[in-house]
Every structure is written in C-alpha cells, then in structure tokens.
Design a protein around this motif. Sequence first.
Motif, PDB file in Angstrom:
ATOM      1  N   TYR A 122      11.655  46.701  33.861  1.00  0.00           N
ATOM      2  CA  TYR A 122      11.888  47.153  35.012  1.00  0.00           C
ATOM      3  C   TYR A 122      12.923  46.440  35.940  1.00  0.00           C
ATOM      4  O   TYR A 122      12.818  45.319  35.995  1.00  0.00           O
ATOM      5  CB  TYR A 122      10.517  47.063  35.889  1.00  0.00           C
ATOM      6  N   ARG A 203       5.708  55.622  33.063  1.00  0.00           N
ATOM      7  CA  ARG A 203       6.896  56.278  33.237  1.00  0.00           C
ATOM      8  C   ARG A 203       7.266  57.350  34.022  1.00  0.00           C
ATOM      9  O   ARG A 203       7.904  57.296  34.657  1.00  0.00           O
ATOM     10  CB  ARG A 203       7.439  56.550  31.646  1.00  0.00           C
ATOM     11  N   SER A 204       6.109  58.391  33.761  1.00  0.00           N
ATOM     12  CA  SER A 204       6.246  59.566  34.765  1.00  0.00           C
ATOM     13  C   SER A 204       6.072  59.403  35.952  1.00  0.00           C
ATOM     14  O   SER A 204       6.623  59.666  36.932  1.00  0.00           O
ATOM     15  CB  SER A 204       5.338  60.581  33.941  1.00  0.00           C
ATOM     16  N   LEU A 207       9.060  57.917  38.181  1.00  0.00           N
ATOM     17  CA  LEU A 207       9.961  58.913  38.495  1.00  0.00           C
ATOM     18  C   LEU A 207       9.626  59.574  39.723  1.00  0.00           C
ATOM     19  O   LEU A 207      10.802  59.811  40.439  1.00  0.00           O
ATOM     20  CB  LEU A 207       9.887  59.831  37.284  1.00  0.00           C
ATOM     21  N   LYS A 214      16.707  54.353  43.103  1.00  0.00           N
ATOM     22  CA  LYS A 214      16.707  55.325  41.785  1.00  0.00           C
ATOM     23  C   LYS A 214      16.700  54.473  40.266  1.00  0.00           C
ATOM     24  O   LYS A 214      16.231  55.023  39.290  1.00  0.00           O
ATOM     25  CB  LYS A 214      18.235  55.856  41.752  1.00  0.00           C
ATOM     26  N   GLU A 215      17.215  53.424  40.504  1.00  0.00           N
ATOM     27  CA  GLU A 215      17.252  52.506  39.338  1.00  0.00           C
ATOM     28  C   GLU A 215      15.684  51.975  39.114  1.00  0.00           C
ATOM     29  O   GLU A 215      15.412  51.915  37.743  1.00  0.00           O
ATOM     30  CB  GLU A 215      17.972  51.035  39.751  1.00  0.00           C
ATOM     31  N   GLU A 216      15.128  51.773  40.081  1.00  0.00           N
ATOM     32  CA  GLU A 216      13.730  51.434  39.750  1.00  0.00           C
ATOM     33  C   GLU A 216      12.807  52.517  39.352  1.00  0.00           C
ATOM     34  O   GLU A 216      11.635  52.040  38.695  1.00  0.00           O
ATOM     35  CB  GLU A 216      13.054  50.847  41.393  1.00  0.00           C
ATOM     36  N   LYS A 217      13.241  53.467  39.249  1.00  0.00           N
ATOM     37  CA  LYS A 217      12.423  54.775  38.815  1.00  0.00           C
ATOM     38  C   LYS A 217      12.473  54.777  37.313  1.00  0.00           C
ATOM     39  O   LYS A 217      11.644  55.390  36.620  1.00  0.00           O
ATOM     40  CB  LYS A 217      12.738  56.060  39.336  1.00  0.00           C
ATOM     41  N   GLN A 218      13.544  54.139  37.060  1.00  0.00           N
ATOM     42  CA  GLN A 218      13.743  54.238  35.248  1.00  0.00           C
ATOM     43  C   GLN A 218      13.091  53.149  34.616  1.00  0.00           C
ATOM     44  O   GLN A 218      13.746  52.197  33.975  1.00  0.00           O
ATOM     45  CB  GLN A 218      15.405  54.129  35.030  1.00  0.00           C
ATOM     46  N   ILE A 219      11.817  53.096  34.525  1.00  0.00           N
ATOM     47  CA  ILE A 219      10.937  52.103  33.802  1.00  0.00           C
ATOM     48  C   ILE A 219      11.266  52.337  32.392  1.00  0.00           C
ATOM     49  O   ILE A 219      10.944  53.544  31.925  1.00  0.00           O
ATOM     50  CB  ILE A 219       9.428  52.119  34.001  1.00  0.00           C
ATOM     51  N   ASP A 220      11.730  51.233  31.709  1.00  0.00           N
ATOM     52  CA  ASP A 220      11.933  51.463  30.170  1.00  0.00           C
ATOM     53  C   ASP A 220      10.635  50.913  29.228  1.00  0.00           C
ATOM     54  O   ASP A 220      10.470  49.655  29.311  1.00  0.00           O
ATOM     55  CB  ASP A 220      13.213  50.840  29.943  1.00  0.00           C
TER      56      ASP A 220
END
Length: 440
Positions: A122, A203-204, A207, A214-220
């Motif tokens: 994150y 992950r969902s 979003l 925007k970047e924080e929403k993209q959990i990998d």
Amino acid sequence: MSKSISGFSKLSKSKKIDWIVNSYFSNAEDAKRVLKQYWNNNEKLQQLHDEFIENTITNYYLPLGVAPNFLINNKLYTIPMAIEESSVVAAASKTAKFWMERGGFRTKVISTTKIGQVHFMYVGDFEKLNQFFNAIKPKFFKDTDAITKNMKKRGGGILDIELRNKTNDIKNYYQLHASFETLDAMGANFINSCLEQFAKTLRSEALTFEMFSKEEKQIDIVMSILSNYVPDCLVRAEVSCKVEDLTENGTISGETFANKFVQAVRIAEVEPYRAVTHNKGIMNGIDAVVLATGNDFRAVEAGVHAYASRSGRYTSLSHAKVENGVFTFWMEIPMALGTVGGLTGLHPLVKLSLELLHKPTASELMQVVAVAGLAQNFAALRSLTTTGIQEGHMKMHLMNILNQVEANDLEKQTLTAYFKNNTVTHNAVIEAINELRVKN
Ligand code: MEV
C-alpha cells in the motif's frame, strides 16, 4: 543425457512409465518390473493412491510399525509409526514400557490457535489505512460467512484479524494477520480460503474508500497463505519420577544417570550443533506418527524448528531438571494436526492408525505425537549418556545390511546370533556373510 518432454501429465500411466524407463534406464524392462512390483493388485486401492498426487507411476512403501504400552494421562495407547529408520520403533517401545512402570506420560494442550496472513503493498498514509481497516473489518467476517458457517457451528472459525505495519522491513509492506480455530481439521484449506476472500474484500473495498487518494486505492495483494509457524498451537508432554527409580538394571545409579541426562539436555540448550541433532531425534518420533496419521510432516517440521529458534538462537526443544530428588523431563512444541479432512478419511492405513489411537480429536493427537517425540528423545539420550548410540543402532542396522546382500533366513539367523557378541560394522557383516557362504 536427460530428455525434456511436453504434455507428460496428459499421458496415461503406462505411457508415462514407458517414457521414463526408455529415457533413463539402461535396462528398461527391469526398471518397469521394479516399478510394477509395488502396484497393488486391488485396482480400486491402486487408483486411490494414484490419485493422491500427479504423475504417479508406483507406490513407495514405508514400514508401519507400532509401539505399545504408552500410558498417557492414565490411558494406554499403542502408537502407529511410519518410518524407515531402524531402532526408532524399538526405542519408542522400550521407553514406553520404562515410563509405564513409573506413572506414564502427562500431557496438556496449551493452545490451539493457527495463523494466516494476507501480504500486501500500500503506497500512502498509514493512519488512513488503519481507519480503512477498522471500517471494513466486519466485512472480512461477513464476506467469509459461507466458508466459515460450518466451522462456526462446531465452535471454531476466525478469531481475529489485525492490520500489521511491516514498512520497517520492506517499503510499503503491510499484512492482514489473522488467527483461526480450526478444531479437528488441520485447517490449511479453510484458512487459505478465508485469506483469499480477505484479499478480495481488501482490494475491492479500497477502490471505493473515499478518504484514499487515487494511488492509495490501488492496494496490491502479494499473496495470501497460512503460516506453518504455530507458536500458539502448543502441546506439552512430561515425565517424572524419583531419581532413585531411574535405574533399571543396576548398571548405573539413578543419581548418576539423572545428572548425566540433565547435562546432556543442558548441552543441547546452549549448543546449536548439538541442539539440531537432539531435536532431530525428537522428530524421529514425531514425524513417524504424523505420517502414520496422514498429517503434513513438512509443516510440522518447519514449525517446530522455527519454534526452536524463537529466542534468536536455535536450542533444545526439551528440558530436564532434578529438584528435591525428583527427575523431570519435558517439552513444549507447536504443531497443527488434523483428524478430519485431508488424507484422514481417504487412506485406509491412516484410518486404521487413527482407530488404533482410539479415534482421537486433533488435540488428543497432538498429545500422542508430543509423547512419541519426548519418548524418542529420552531413548536417544539414555543410550548416548550410557552405552553410546551405536551398540543398539548397529544391531538394528544389521538386518538392513543382511537384506542388502539378500541373506536368506538361515544366514540371517546365524549372523544375528554371531553379532550378539561381536561388533556390527558394515565390513564385518560383509566378511561374515562371505565366509558363511564359502563354508556352505
Ligand atoms: C538418530 O536418528 C537420532 C539421534 O542422533 C538423536 C540424538 O543424537 O539425540 C540418536
């Protein structure tokens, strides 16, 4: 030269064997004969074994032995052991009898919690991540309802989920660290299914979390998997008796024996080179029962050795003391076992082993396994600190050497008698059998 092949898994069993024997063996027919001689005549049984794994070409036998006379919390057990190493079962049986006459083993399950983790990346503010986690935590439980329903009915399930900040170790690295109670199941499938659902939810939900950039929403998500380190799934086994009762045949006083024994354990506590071998002896007993009861001995091995290193230095799993004239020898070890699911309902010998053990719960099985480990350790230390290990070991090893040279029954009888009073070495056995064969 080795060959490569594509589509191997799609070949029939007999085509697989043809390819193997023709590609790797100078005598293809002989190799095929060896493989086939381990097939079971009962086709259904053979198919069951074929289907346990992939690309099965034959069965790999291990002996299943039994060690009777284990008195555990005042209940008698005969313990099944699947192992190839000579003298392990004999040592277990001897130790069982020794302690049966001195009150037996006492055991206790200390805890039964298992762990699983979702590892993820994150990029952003930790405080926001923490708020997000707390906001969606109930959703992790809700979204896994279908998976946990049956387990919950029986009193198990997900115990807790924590967010762990691991960014001191790896930049942007966090975990969902979850604890589980899986009752009589080892729980690997249950835990992994829950974790994979947690990962999806994580992950969902990210979003649509409004506070996230925007970047924080993209959990990998990196991976979701149970841990085989189970320091909170712990069992204790212990024996004790008056020091004077430790002597068996008067060759060594109870006091001398107890002191030497305690010293030997102390050495394993402070010296990693010795600790590894000491613990290997414990695992001789543990793995054999874990295997006989259809459990995952690699998981148990990995977890036990990690536990032995928990202080930062690898050390003995067992401990011993003499206090007020009483000798006590004990061990606490972690292990995740199951008596339902996996092979337990499938492999006929596993079913038989579990019935032999009075159809134990997973907690009961943990106690039996711990006892087998402690007994094995006691037997090894007893030999090592008195006669030395080789005396008993080589006698048992004799049979392996005789089998290697395909000794017949009469040769076995003659040489077993001869080596009662002579030192067993590989050379000595070969010489003795050659001499015998020349004479006859
Ligand atoms: C051999 O399999 C196990 C031992 O080496 C254990 C020990 O040294 O304590 C005998």
